[in-house]
Design an enzyme around this catalytic site. Structure first.
Site, PDB file in Angstrom:
ATOM      1  N   GLU A  29     -10.103 -11.173  14.782  1.00  0.00           N
ATOM      2  CA  GLU A  29     -10.865 -11.266  13.729  1.00  0.00           C
ATOM      3  C   GLU A  29     -11.075 -12.819  12.879  1.00  0.00           C
ATOM      4  OE1 GLU A  29      -8.866  -8.365  11.095  1.00  0.00           O
ATOM      5  OE2 GLU A  29     -10.062  -6.803  11.910  1.00  0.00           O
ATOM      6  N   LYS A  49      -9.354 -10.772   4.245  1.00  0.00           N
ATOM      7  CA  LYS A  49      -9.916 -10.866   5.418  1.00  0.00           C
ATOM      8  C   LYS A  49     -11.457 -10.324   5.535  1.00  0.00           C
ATOM      9  CE  LYS A  49     -10.137  -7.549   7.910  1.00  0.00           C
ATOM     10  NZ  LYS A  49      -8.898  -6.967   8.834  1.00  0.00           N
ATOM     11  N   GLY A  53       1.531 -10.966  16.436  1.00  0.00           N
ATOM     12  CA  GLY A  53       2.265  -9.765  15.953  1.00  0.00           C
ATOM     13  C   GLY A  53       2.993 -10.002  14.903  1.00  0.00           C
ATOM     14  N   CYS A  60      -5.932  -7.322   4.745  1.00  0.00           N
ATOM     15  CA  CYS A  60      -7.216  -6.386   5.181  1.00  0.00           C
ATOM     16  C   CYS A  60      -8.376  -6.792   3.908  1.00  0.00           C
ATOM     17  CB  CYS A  60      -6.834  -4.835   4.606  1.00  0.00           C
ATOM     18  SG  CYS A  60      -5.589  -4.102   5.330  1.00  0.00           S
ATOM     19  N   GLU A  87       9.421  -5.674  -6.697  1.00  0.00           N
ATOM     20  CA  GLU A  87       8.358  -6.253  -5.835  1.00  0.00           C
ATOM     21  C   GLU A  87       8.680  -7.986  -6.223  1.00  0.00           C
ATOM     22  OE1 GLU A  87       5.791  -6.002  -3.230  1.00  0.00           O
ATOM     23  OE2 GLU A  87       6.296  -8.280  -3.297  1.00  0.00           O
ATOM     24  N   TYR A 127      -5.446  -7.834  17.027  1.00  0.00           N
ATOM     25  CA  TYR A 127      -6.460  -7.625  15.740  1.00  0.00           C
ATOM     26  C   TYR A 127      -6.750  -9.119  14.957  1.00  0.00           C
ATOM     27  CZ  TYR A 127      -5.700  -2.397  15.126  1.00  0.00           C
ATOM     28  OH  TYR A 127      -5.854  -1.188  15.427  1.00  0.00           O
ATOM     29  N   SER A 152       0.894  -1.028  -0.127  1.00  0.00           N
ATOM     30  CA  SER A 152       0.035  -0.045  -0.185  1.00  0.00           C
ATOM     31  C   SER A 152       0.957   1.144  -0.105  1.00  0.00           C
ATOM     32  CB  SER A 152      -0.853  -0.185   1.269  1.00  0.00           C
ATOM     33  OG  SER A 152      -1.496  -1.097   1.317  1.00  0.00           O
ATOM     34  N   ARG A 201      -2.292 -14.629  26.193  1.00  0.00           N
ATOM     35  CA  ARG A 201      -1.498 -14.904  27.469  1.00  0.00           C
ATOM     36  C   ARG A 201      -1.782 -13.796  28.431  1.00  0.00           C
ATOM     37  NH1 ARG A 201       4.066 -12.164  24.811  1.00  0.00           N
ATOM     38  NH2 ARG A 201       3.463 -10.281  24.451  1.00  0.00           N
ATOM     39  N   THR A 240      -2.896   0.150   7.155  1.00  0.00           N
ATOM     40  CA  THR A 240      -2.786   0.668   5.477  1.00  0.00           C
ATOM     41  C   THR A 240      -2.914   2.025   5.294  1.00  0.00           C
ATOM     42  OG1 THR A 240      -3.130  -1.689   4.689  1.00  0.00           O
ATOM     43  CG2 THR A 240      -3.876   0.099   3.267  1.00  0.00           C
ATOM     44  N   HIS A 281     -32.396   9.219  13.030  1.00  0.00           N
ATOM     45  CA  HIS A 281     -33.270   8.322  13.470  1.00  0.00           C
ATOM     46  C   HIS A 281     -33.994   7.225  12.608  1.00  0.00           C
ATOM     47  CE1 HIS A 281     -35.524   6.367  17.041  1.00  0.00           C
ATOM     48  NE2 HIS A 281     -36.500   6.790  16.261  1.00  0.00           N
ATOM     49  N   CYS A 331      -1.887  -6.012   2.423  1.00  0.00           N
ATOM     50  CA  CYS A 331      -3.285  -5.608   2.568  1.00  0.00           C
ATOM     51  C   CYS A 331      -4.158  -6.122   1.400  1.00  0.00           C
ATOM     52  CB  CYS A 331      -3.508  -4.210   2.568  1.00  0.00           C
ATOM     53  SG  CYS A 331      -5.057  -3.467   2.374  1.00  0.00           S
ATOM     54  N   GLU A 366     -27.070   7.297  16.402  1.00  0.00           N
ATOM     55  CA  GLU A 366     -27.456   8.679  16.887  1.00  0.00           C
ATOM     56  C   GLU A 366     -27.095   8.693  18.561  1.00  0.00           C
ATOM     57  OE1 GLU A 366     -31.801   9.034  17.092  1.00  0.00           O
ATOM     58  OE2 GLU A 366     -32.025   7.027  16.811  1.00  0.00           O
TER      59      GLU A 366
HETATM   60  P1  NDP Z   1      -1.135  -7.388  17.451  1.00  0.00           P
HETATM   61  O1  NDP Z   1       0.257  -6.808  17.809  1.00  0.00           O
HETATM   62  O2  NDP Z   1      -2.415  -6.844  17.397  1.00  0.00           O
HETATM   63  O3  NDP Z   1      -1.362  -8.555  18.544  1.00  0.00           O
HETATM   64  C1  NDP Z   1      -0.417  -9.493  18.959  1.00  0.00           C
HETATM   65  C2  NDP Z   1      -1.161 -10.466  19.934  1.00  0.00           C
HETATM   66  O4  NDP Z   1      -0.035 -11.568  20.229  1.00  0.00           O
HETATM   67  C3  NDP Z   1      -1.154  -9.641  21.041  1.00  0.00           C
HETATM   68  O5  NDP Z   1      -2.279 -10.105  21.976  1.00  0.00           O
HETATM   69  C4  NDP Z   1       0.062 -10.156  22.244  1.00  0.00           C
HETATM   70  O6  NDP Z   1      -0.024 -10.383  23.488  1.00  0.00           O
HETATM   71  C5  NDP Z   1       0.180 -11.712  21.636  1.00  0.00           C
HETATM   72  N1  NDP Z   1       1.457 -12.172  21.676  1.00  0.00           N
HETATM   73  C6  NDP Z   1       2.571 -11.560  21.322  1.00  0.00           C
HETATM   74  N2  NDP Z   1       3.740 -12.190  21.371  1.00  0.00           N
HETATM   75  C7  NDP Z   1       3.261 -13.489  22.024  1.00  0.00           C
HETATM   76  C8  NDP Z   1       3.810 -14.694  22.315  1.00  0.00           C
HETATM   77  N3  NDP Z   1       5.319 -14.890  22.196  1.00  0.00           N
HETATM   78  N4  NDP Z   1       3.097 -15.713  22.764  1.00  0.00           N
HETATM   79  C9  NDP Z   1       1.694 -15.501  22.974  1.00  0.00           C
HETATM   80  N5  NDP Z   1       1.159 -14.373  22.478  1.00  0.00           N
HETATM   81  C10 NDP Z   1       1.808 -13.282  22.013  1.00  0.00           C
HETATM   82  O7  NDP Z   1      -0.814  -8.284  16.240  1.00  0.00           O
HETATM   83  P2  NDP Z   1      -1.487  -9.178  15.059  1.00  0.00           P
HETATM   84  O8  NDP Z   1      -0.709 -10.328  14.771  1.00  0.00           O
HETATM   85  O9  NDP Z   1      -3.047  -9.330  15.789  1.00  0.00           O
HETATM   86  O10 NDP Z   1      -1.757  -8.060  13.879  1.00  0.00           O
HETATM   87  C11 NDP Z   1      -0.413  -7.458  13.385  1.00  0.00           C
HETATM   88  C12 NDP Z   1      -0.711  -6.005  13.179  1.00  0.00           C
HETATM   89  O11 NDP Z   1      -1.570  -6.153  12.069  1.00  0.00           O
HETATM   90  C13 NDP Z   1      -1.795  -5.052  13.971  1.00  0.00           C
HETATM   91  O12 NDP Z   1      -1.282  -4.915  15.098  1.00  0.00           O
HETATM   92  C14 NDP Z   1      -2.263  -4.194  13.155  1.00  0.00           C
HETATM   93  O13 NDP Z   1      -1.386  -3.012  13.145  1.00  0.00           O
HETATM   94  C15 NDP Z   1      -2.344  -4.886  12.022  1.00  0.00           C
HETATM   95  N6  NDP Z   1      -3.939  -5.238  11.652  1.00  0.00           N
HETATM   96  C16 NDP Z   1      -4.794  -4.418  11.297  1.00  0.00           C
HETATM   97  C17 NDP Z   1      -6.254  -4.773  11.135  1.00  0.00           C
HETATM   98  C18 NDP Z   1      -7.219  -3.671  11.220  1.00  0.00           C
HETATM   99  O14 NDP Z   1      -7.090  -2.839  10.828  1.00  0.00           O
HETATM  100  N7  NDP Z   1      -8.579  -4.142  11.069  1.00  0.00           N
HETATM  101  C19 NDP Z   1      -6.491  -6.305  11.150  1.00  0.00           C
HETATM  102  C20 NDP Z   1      -5.275  -7.196  11.206  1.00  0.00           C
HETATM  103  C21 NDP Z   1      -4.034  -6.592  11.484  1.00  0.00           C
HETATM  104  P3  NDP Z   1       0.159  -8.699  24.335  1.00  0.00           P
HETATM  105  O15 NDP Z   1      -1.254  -7.973  24.223  1.00  0.00           O
HETATM  106  O16 NDP Z   1       0.469  -9.503  25.936  1.00  0.00           O
HETATM  107  O17 NDP Z   1       1.463  -8.021  23.908  1.00  0.00           O
END
Ligand code: NDP
Length: 462
Positions: A184, A54, A266, A51, A38, A180, A18, A201, A315, A442, A46, A447
């Site tokens: 989802e 998904k 993450g 996105c 690329e 996220y 993006s 966790r 994105t 309404h 995305c 609202e």
């Molecule tokens: P996130 O950073 O949102 O969440 C990661 C999750 O994994 C957290 O709950 C974290 O826990 C947990 N975690 C991290 N490390 C470990 C581990 N070693 N063992 C167990 N649990 C762990 O990442 P996602 O992968 O869900 O998504 C990546 C990114 O993509 C998002 O942050 C977002 O920016 C983007 N995204 C956006 C969307 C949207 O706009 N709708 C949709 C999908 C993705 P803790 O909280 O304890 O750190």
């Protein structure tokens, strides 16, 4: 703008996601000579693995709720069956269409598309499959990649990358992570009739979101039938003998059997192994590229935008950063990006829409920390007939001294659509009085945002 013939290109962008595509297209439209490299499909995460597919999956899965709700409105719904391969095929066709659009957009802006994996050779040279290109500026827009665990049996787990091409969807699915992607996909798989377990966790998933919204979504997911467990993680994944499943050894000492393990823990910036550090580009402790307000790295001819910065990994933010780079470099308009009041949605079921500060964070941003909290919780009108036990939650956080609305949060149908509009008001610095002066539309759930009269904790006037 002035272009130099000292180099093959004015801008060489690595990554056609993006952010990279937007920067390349805009720069091309300003007259710059631009290339983009690329190694995979155009459009990046995305479009191909995030996105877009998904959201198509969310639509697919939400039909099961609609079928169930329809009965209360007099419909007799017959036999239902869902074909995962059919959904994948339809999704793939749409993504191919989008890949084509991206190619055309780049082409029309005069951008050269170079297929292959790029490596930075020096501050003005990039190599793609043995071929070298020089450029006045190199833009790194390589995105991010799912972070996988370092536990025993990690090779048995998949990430969101694989889910979009999985041939079949087994009966029992376990998701690890409470961000996220985790919530989802818990909704998607549940809606498609799978038995879903989600493990997080910490104490409560969706860390960083407003506490009431997090708790309310957890309640709704459990009520719908998702086996959502907090305070637990996976120690090891064992392949089971005799069937296609896995046995998870959990940190609470229990075991859990499942047919598919998906990690959503993450994403890490994709900055290593592409010659950046050798070219003098400084990285942060998680591999994120460190840049100034104009996205210049410690090597000024190398810039970076998007997920690889590890900041706001969304994105529309990458796109905005890409536009800023193009404007700064080739439109004689130095541009920065304002990261305040970025709206975001979580396409859980029900979904979340949010903009501004959570209640917890609002106190730090309100004058003298004084925040009024307005909450509205109700059964959506649709469910008076559908019979579904699901509540909508809406919340406004207001600085008591300035009356400025600092945060707006919603859990409920259409929350992301509604919050996008509310975000305009917050970006303009709207006060609660201005929300109240707006006449409600309404009948709608939206609202409620202009009819919340009594802050939480205040005694209503008699
Ligand atoms: P996130 O950073 O949102 O969440 C990661 C999750 O994994 C957290 O709950 C974290 O826990 C947990 N975690 C991290 N490390 C470990 C581990 N070693 N063992 C167990 N649990 C762990 O990442 P996602 O992968 O869900 O998504 C990546 C990114 O993509 C998002 O942050 C977002 O920016 C983007 N995204 C956006 C969307 C949207 O706009 N709708 C949709 C999908 C993705 P803790 O909280 O304890 O750190």
């Amino acid at each position: 703008m002035t272009t130099s013939t000292r180099y093959d290109y004015d801008l060489f962008t690595i990554g056609a996601g993006s952010g990279g595509v937007r920067a390349a297209r805009m720069s091309g439209s300003f007259g710059a000579r631009v290339a983009v490299a690329e190694s995979s499909d155009l459009g990046g995460t995305c479009v191909n693995l995030g996105c877009v597919p998904k959201k198509l999956f969310v639509y697919a899965s939400s039909f099961s709720r609609e079928f169930a709700d329809a009965r209360g409105f007099g419909w007799t719904v017959g036999e239902r069956e869902h074909s995962w391969p059919q959904l994948l095929a339809a999704k793939n066709q749409e993504i191919e269409r989008l890949n084509g659009i991206y190619a055309r957009l780049l082409h029309n802006a005069g951008v050269d598309i170079i297929r292959g994996r790029a490596r930075v050779v020096d501050p003005h040279t990039v190599e793609v499959d043995g071929q070298r290109f020089t450029a006045a500026h190199i833009l790194v827009a390589t995105g991010s990649w799912p972070r996988m665990p370092g536990i025993h049996g990690a090779e048995h787990a998949i990430s969101s990358n694989e889910i979009f091409h999985l041939e079949s969807l087994p009966r029992r699915i376990t998701i690890v992570g409470g961000g996220y992607i985790g919530v989802e996909f818990a909704g998607i798989f549940h809606g498609l009739g799978r038995q879903v377990t989600q493990l997080y966790r910490g104490r409560m998933f969706l860390r960083g979101f407003d506490d009431d919204i997090r708790a309310a979504l957890a309640g709704e997911m459990r009520r719908a039938g998702v086996d959502l467990r907090m305070n637990v993680n996976v120690n090891a994944i064992h392949k089971r003998d005799g069937d296609a499943g896995y046995r998870l050894a959990l940190t609470d000492g229990s075991t859990h059997d499942t047919d598919l393990v998906m990690y959503a823990t993450g994403r890490a910036p994709r900055s290593r192994g592409i010659g950046l550090e050798e070219a003098g580009v400084k990285l942060g402790e998680h591999g994120e590229i460190l840049v100034d307000e104009h996205f210049r790295s410690s090597t000024p001819s190398i810039l970076a935008i998007g997920d690889v910065l590890g900041r706001v990994t969304l994105t529309p933010v990458a796109i905005r950063e890409g536009m800023a780079v193009a404007n700064t470099l080739f439109n004689n308009a130095p541009t920065t990006v304002d990261y305040e009041y970025i709206p975001t949605g979580v396409f859980s079921q029900p979904p979340i829409g949010t903009v501004g500060y959570s209640e917890h964070d609002a106190h730090a941003h309100a004058a003298r920390g004084r925040v009024d909290v307005y909450v509205s919780e109700f059964r959506p009108m649709k469910h008076t007939l559908s019979g579904r036990e699901e509540r909508t939650l809406m919340k406004l956080l207001v600085c008591r001294d300035s009356d400025r609305v600092l945060g707006a949060h919603m859990l409920g149908p259409d929350a992301p659509e509604i919050i996008q509009g509310v975000a305009i008001a917050l970006k303009c610095g709207a006060t609660k009085a201005q929300f109240d002066a707006t006449i409600g539309l309404h009948p709608s759930a939206a609202e409620e945002f202009v009819t919340m009269r009594q802050p939480r904790g205040d005694v209503p006037p008699t």
